[in-house]
Design an enzyme around this catalytic site. Sequence first.
Site, mmCIF file in Angstrom:
data_model
loop_
_atom_site.group_PDB
_atom_site.id
_atom_site.type_symbol
_atom_site.label_atom_id
_atom_site.label_comp_id
_atom_site.label_asym_id
_atom_site.label_seq_id
_atom_site.Cartn_x
_atom_site.Cartn_y
_atom_site.Cartn_z
ATOM 1 N N GLU A 53 -9.983 1.955 4.088
ATOM 2 C CA GLU A 53 -9.767 3.107 3.239
ATOM 3 C C GLU A 53 -11.021 3.498 2.598
ATOM 4 O O GLU A 53 -11.286 4.736 2.468
ATOM 5 C CB GLU A 53 -8.544 2.870 2.145
ATOM 6 C CG GLU A 53 -8.262 3.599 1.034
ATOM 7 C CD GLU A 53 -7.485 3.303 0.291
ATOM 8 O OE1 GLU A 53 -7.728 3.405 -1.227
ATOM 9 O OE2 GLU A 53 -6.394 2.612 0.299
ATOM 10 N N HIS A 85 -7.455 -3.259 5.158
ATOM 11 C CA HIS A 85 -6.674 -1.997 4.915
ATOM 12 C C HIS A 85 -7.615 -1.168 3.818
ATOM 13 O O HIS A 85 -8.029 0.038 4.052
ATOM 14 C CB HIS A 85 -5.217 -2.056 4.550
ATOM 15 C CG HIS A 85 -4.748 -1.057 4.019
ATOM 16 N ND1 HIS A 85 -4.830 -0.473 2.623
ATOM 17 C CD2 HIS A 85 -3.903 0.074 4.319
ATOM 18 C CE1 HIS A 85 -4.358 0.737 2.357
ATOM 19 N NE2 HIS A 85 -3.586 1.055 3.505
ATOM 20 N N ASN A 86 -7.790 -1.860 2.551
ATOM 21 C CA ASN A 86 -8.521 -1.220 1.696
ATOM 22 C C ASN A 86 -10.101 -0.911 2.006
ATOM 23 O O ASN A 86 -10.656 0.190 1.512
ATOM 24 C CB ASN A 86 -8.328 -1.928 0.404
ATOM 25 C CG ASN A 86 -7.125 -2.070 -0.354
ATOM 26 O OD1 ASN A 86 -6.119 -1.569 0.213
ATOM 27 N ND2 ASN A 86 -7.213 -2.051 -1.590
ATOM 28 N N SER A 103 0.906 -1.332 -0.011
ATOM 29 C CA SER A 103 -0.061 0.028 0.099
ATOM 30 C C SER A 103 0.867 1.189 0.057
ATOM 31 O O SER A 103 1.863 1.234 0.664
ATOM 32 C CB SER A 103 -0.823 0.042 1.329
ATOM 33 O OG SER A 103 -1.581 1.150 1.182
ATOM 34 N N LYS A 122 -4.484 -6.717 3.996
ATOM 35 C CA LYS A 122 -4.364 -5.807 2.908
ATOM 36 C C LYS A 122 -6.030 -5.308 2.528
ATOM 37 O O LYS A 122 -6.240 -4.444 2.291
ATOM 38 C CB LYS A 122 -3.541 -6.148 1.472
ATOM 39 C CG LYS A 122 -3.769 -4.953 0.753
ATOM 40 C CD LYS A 122 -3.185 -3.689 1.049
ATOM 41 C CE LYS A 122 -2.671 -2.809 -0.034
ATOM 42 N NZ LYS A 122 -3.840 -2.415 -1.207
#
Length: 471
Positions: A180, A176-177, A116, A173
């Site tokens: 986001e 995380h996205n 990222s 991940k």
Amino acid sequence: MGENLARNVESRGYKVAVYNRTTSRVDEFLNGPAKGGNFVGCHTLEELVQAVKTPRKIMMMVKAGQPVDDLIEQLIPLMSPGDVIIDGGNEFYKNTERRTEYVESQGLLYIGTGVSGGEEGALKGPSLMPGGSEKAWPLVKEMFQAIAAKVGPNNDIPCCDWVGPRGAGHYVKMVHNGIEYGDMQLICEAYLVLKEAAGLSNDELYDVFDEWNRGDLQSYLIEISRDIFSVKDDRGGDGYLVDKILDKAGAKGTGKWMSQLALDLGVPSTMVTEAVYARCISALKDERVRASKVLSGPTFATSGVKLGDKKQFIAAVREALYASKICSYAQGFVQLQAAAKEHDWPLNYGDCAMLWRGGCIIRAKFLDRIKEAFDAQADLENLLLFPFFKDAIDNAQSAWRQVVVLAAQAGIPVPEFATALAYYDSYRRAFLPANLLQAQRDYFGAHTYERIDMEGKFHSEWLELRKEPKE
């Protein structure tokens, strides 16, 4: 990102072999950004593999899905036992689970790592979230931690550590996205409310976001949002660039994956789901334009809502954004905990927070507090229960509620603020109306129910027990 990662690795003292199936790209790279560097250009996969010392570390930066499988099949016959294949794309974690097992069966090692930070992060220091074959980690640890973003008082803590086996890295991940997605939608809603209710100009929005970026909301996304408000039209027109951009957003899939997997796990990741839906409805631009000519509703000017002191309102929006952000991260970590239990991944949640502290899109001062929470209580059920976050919500919720109410009265859509508040209010209540829902299910489908005063499962003959309706 692949080019910039290669340049990052080379800048740390490594010799790097590079390959692209469009071989002209290799030559352009070597004669352009990589000129004079310690690179070896390769025009075939065979050349690439032969150029790398054993145990080889071959990193793929290709489109997720079938292209990754195809490339793995091409690489396996060319590599030697103990070599490592690394997938640095945004891949669905189940594919990484499958590929880890398959590549290991061929005598090789496999890593699926989240990367990222975008193109700039790839060059200057990304956040890396590696998972896969645990025996591969010692082979790449030094290099991965060398190229990762650094944080801490002495700027020496790498935003990279081993996440867990098989697909754990890509799952982290994905979360995380998903966070986001929520962060971006929350910021967009704060922007809309400040623009339409408070009437702030882009210059004023710049000042507000600049101030926010100096406090608890300090983050990369607040920083770049601030910067965006200052950029004039770069195509020769008058005014600011952000006002010329079509309000129609897309998505690449990781937010949707997180939402779907939350449903599979039975955890309420409502904010990533709402953020995905917000993008979906934005994509209906032509339909929305047609609907705007037919459907009515208030505007702030016609709603009769009194804004009060503008500075106090801006502060209230800040509190609403901060409280909602806490809920978004709380949901993300609840989903990580559920997934870790489901897949037997030994995730360290405080370490996960620090992986995101630098280099990545959701990097923020806020993450230090999450690290503190899980360091203090490794089995913390929900971040909302940790004293720091409980106090923050207590201090913010009056303003948070005011902003949601004002937006509803003025016809300004704030689905993410409202969803966060509904999640908080649902989580804090000992009683929810699911008792009626269970009665309905038992009435029409004999699904049974549990009682608060007896053990066991029960079914009632509701038609026989009901009060007869009046004629």
